[in-house]
Design an enzyme around this catalytic site. Structure first.
Site, PDB file in Angstrom:
ATOM      1  N   GLU A 237      79.764 -67.635   6.950  1.00  0.00           N
ATOM      2  CA  GLU A 237      79.608 -69.411   7.167  1.00  0.00           C
ATOM      3  C   GLU A 237      79.681 -70.310   6.198  1.00  0.00           C
ATOM      4  OE1 GLU A 237      78.458 -66.912  10.429  1.00  0.00           O
ATOM      5  OE2 GLU A 237      77.867 -66.592   8.439  1.00  0.00           O
TER       6      GLU A 237
ATOM      7  N   HIS B 230      70.356 -65.349  19.424  1.00  0.00           N
ATOM      8  CA  HIS B 230      71.229 -66.077  20.231  1.00  0.00           C
ATOM      9  C   HIS B 230      71.001 -67.310  21.077  1.00  0.00           C
ATOM     10  CE1 HIS B 230      73.553 -62.356  18.971  1.00  0.00           C
ATOM     11  NE2 HIS B 230      74.738 -63.000  18.623  1.00  0.00           N
TER      12      HIS B 230
END
Length: 729
Positions: A459, A529
């Protein structure tokens, strides 16, 4: 020469005839004239005397921080002579004073930064000394963060290659961009920063893609007080990377400008030939402590410091030039006296230069050319056909149309492209990936080659490279695959993306869009998530934050974000991608919505509900139930954007209802509802007939079990109960 016991090049305390002969040969080989050799010494002296001037200013309370480049001046003076200001690009670290003076930054400009005044061309009084930047010389503003610069350097290099490819292969006009043939991107660090993960991410990315990046590791043996051998395999970064594929390594005695020139000349020649990145590992000294906050006498022996003083370029290079018969001792002294007087004059002038007006400290947080909240972005859509286009599809439509129109947009992230192997684009039997939620499907086909591609699974890599591209003038629209994994990029987002325009005083900017699927209600998403955390970005000055709840708003806000001039966090709720209740007709290819303009999702007169994301529909459902049971009407305001948010819409509604409920999916403690409640308390207290209430997730991580998830996340029933309390108060 090489001292095998220490495995690092060091200068002999007494120069032998052989040593002098070697340096003379190098000077002749690379056509370094006597004037060139003298100019290297002059730059060494300028840099050292600037350090001394800053230390003097600090003692006078005319400077407020000092970190020196002492000991590093030799190799940096050589680097500056090899590389080209206004042609190459530079993201140097805090010891690179001599590089910057060699490129053209003046002593006055540097000492103005030490004082924090209006003469500071690096940051205009916003950053500490030694945080280099100069827009006219292509020296990109550097923050205090160690290691973030490497990925940005990759992005800067990547942008240059892409722009040249656009011009060559598509005839695209790139005259508005500063692009040069055979340009190099220089970036540097000390030996300690090679322990940062982003150093290795950047090395991998540069080598895989053959980016023209020159990595310079200035090894003075210590990361503050920690020796190099404690943190680097083999005690040497060049040894550790000796067989790193795609990387050319040059190691040199950084105390000798002549030998350093050889290393940098060869590294630059290698990179300009298109062979890929190179690493220069220079061995230098640190005669002064890490900073004025440090005392290296507490952890280094007197013998060690005495040896370093001997080989310190400030002392050893004049002796070299005298031995080479380039200068006489009297000439060296005259040069030092001349430089000392020049720096002293610059210091006096800098101290007299005024500070900026205090209120100007608020300038350059956001674009002053393009107002993302203005009517410029209030563009109606066509909305043709049935209301059957889901949110994921409207986002996809905006991406396809905008990328087809604008060759300077860039999209990358994990799995966002249809294909990494480009020959598969023409295979009719393969649909392609196009993102885990299919939101970016087909965008690669709608754009020019190289605009859309898959990134490594990293990321920080995505955001760091995007920042570099953005600084060069491209417009990255990147994706972090799940909000839950954004945290390795948080340093780049908070300390780099958000601050670029501000810390450079508007000289550099970083307009980019970061698309992030966010939120829960997934049935099985669990804690990794299902995360929400928008308040961690609304809290950061310099970032715009959008959080749409429906297909039309997602389209209008995303197109605005792409066409605006600020960094934007664009939060897309995963649960809302394919719902039936938030669909729209086709909004068309021009539709835009200004940021900071809320939508009245349901009109009412008795209670105001402020919500965003998944809580908008839950609030509407609760409002309908209340109206059916009591006849009371509830006004539901969908904020749509949180930074900025529409305070006027809340005020107008409260003037009617006098009751406020704020609903969001993020945990209650320190959630963004608290900010809104505080503002209402400060500005609308007289309009309140009841306490402000909040509905939010419980202060807990989201569990995997469906019934546990339902219990933890806010439901329609929670909104309904809060509305009842307000109505009955």
């Amino acid at each position: 020469m090489l001292d095998k016991t220490k495995d690092k090049p060091v200068a002999k305390l007494k120069l032998s005839a052989k040593d002098i002969e070697k340096k003379v040969k190098i000077a002749k080989k690379y056509k370094l004239s006597n004037d060139d050799l003298k100019s290297l010494l002059r730059n060494v002296f300028v840099s050292r005397k600037l350090d001394d001037a800053e230390i003097s200013m600090k003692k006078q309370s005319k400077a407020f921080f000092q970190i020196s480049g002492a000991g590093h001046e030799g190799v940096l003076s050589a680097a500056a002579k090899v590389l080209k200001p206004k042609h190459d690009w530079f993201i140097p670290y805090y010891r690179d004073r001599a590089l910057c003076t060699g490129l053209g930054v003046t002593p006055y400009e540097m000492l103005c930064q030490a004082n924090g005044n209006t003469g500071d061309t690096a940051s205009h009084g916003r950053q500490m000394p030694a945080h280099w930047g100069n827009v006219k010389l292509n020296i990109i503003t550097k923050s205090s963060c160690t290691g973030t610069q490497f990925l940005q350097a990759c992005g800067v290099a990547e942008a240059g290659l892409f722009l040249k490819k656009l011009e060559k292969e598509h005839g695209t006009d790139i005259s508005n961009f500063l692009v040069n043939d055979q340009e190099i991107v220089y970036t540097s660090c000390g030996d300690g920063t090679t322990s940062q993960g982003e150093f290795w991410e950047a090395m991998t990315t540069a080598c895989v893609n053959k980016f023209p990046v020159l990595f310079h590791v200035e090894d003075n043996g210590y990361a503050i007080s920690t020796p190099t051998y404690v943190q680097t395999p083999g005690g040497s970064i060049s040894k550790a990377m000796d067989e790193f594929p795609g990387l050319k390594i040059f190691e040199c005695d950084g105390n000798c400008p002549i030998e350093s020139y050889e290393a940098f000349f060869e590294a630059a020649k290698y990179i300009r030939a298109g062979k890929g990145p190179a690493l220069v590992h220079s061995h230098v000294t640190r005669p002064y402590s890490h900073s004025l906050s440090d005392d290296q006498g507490m952890y280094r022996t007197l013998e060690d410091l005495a040896e370093e003083k001997e080989i310190d370029v400030f002392n050893s290079y004049p002796k070299t030039l005298i031995a080479m018969k380039v200068m006489k001792e009297a000439e060296v002294k005259a040069l030092l006296d001349e430089v000392s007087a020049e720096v002293r004059e610059a210091m006096n002038k800098a101290i007299e230069t005024p500070w900026p007006k205090p209120e100007s400290a608020m300038d350059h947080l956001y674009s002053e050319d393009v107002d993302i909240t203005s009517s410029q972005f209030d563009v109606p859509g066509t909305f043709e056909g049935k209301d059957d286009v889901p949110m994921a599809s409207t986002i996809n439509g905006v991406l396809r149309s905008e990328f087809a129109k604008n060759p300077f947009l860039m999209m990358f992230g994990e799995d966002v492209a249809d294909f990494t192997e480009l020959h598969k684009l023409n295979d009719p039997n393969l649909k392609g990936k196009g993102g885990v939620f299919k939101v970016s499907s087909g965008v690669q086909r709608a754009s020019k080659e190289g605009q859309v591609f898959n990134s490594p699974l990293a990321e920080a890599n995505i955001i760091g490279r995007a920042i570099g591209m953005s600084i060069r003038g491209l417009k990255p629209v990147v994706e972090i695959q799940f909000f839950d994994y954004i945290w390795t990029a948080y340093m780049q987002l908070k300390n780099e993306m958000a601050t670029t325009r501000y810390r450079s005083g508007g000289d550099f900017k970083c307009p980019m869009v970061v698309r992030v699927p966010i939120g829960g209600y997934l049935r099985g998403g669990a804690m990794y998530h299902s995360q929400c955390g928008e308040s961690l970005f609304t809290h950061i000055p310099g970032i715009r934050v959008a959080y749409p709840s429906n297909a039309a708003d997602a389209a209008g806000l995303l197109r605005t974000a792409i066409n605006a001039d600020d960094p934007v966090m664009f939060l897309e709720h995963k649960h809302l991608y394919y719902q039936g209740y938030n669909r729209t007709a086709d909004p068309g290819e021009e539709y835009m919505i200004p940021f900071g303009k809320a939508r009245i999702a349901r009109a009412g007169a008795d209670v105001t509900v402020v919500a965003w994301g998944a809580l908008v529909q839950k609030s509407i459902d609760a409002a309908k139930k209340i109206e059916e049971e009591t006849g009371k009407t509830i006004e539901v305001i969908d904020l749509r954007t949180l930074a900025p948010f529409d305070m006027n819409a809340i005020k107008d509604s409260l003037a009617k209802t006098n009751r406020l409920l704020i609903c969001h999916e993020e945990t209650k403690t320190s959630g963004f509802a608290g900010e809104i409640a505080a503002r209402v308390n400060e500005e609308c207290f007289e309009d309140l007939d009841a306490p402000i209430l909040r509905v939010a997730a419980k202060d807990c991580h989201v569990a995997y079990c469906p019934t546990s998830e339902d219990y933890l996340l806010p439901q329609v029933s929670d909104v309904y109960e809060a509305l009842q309390k307000l109505i009955n108060y």
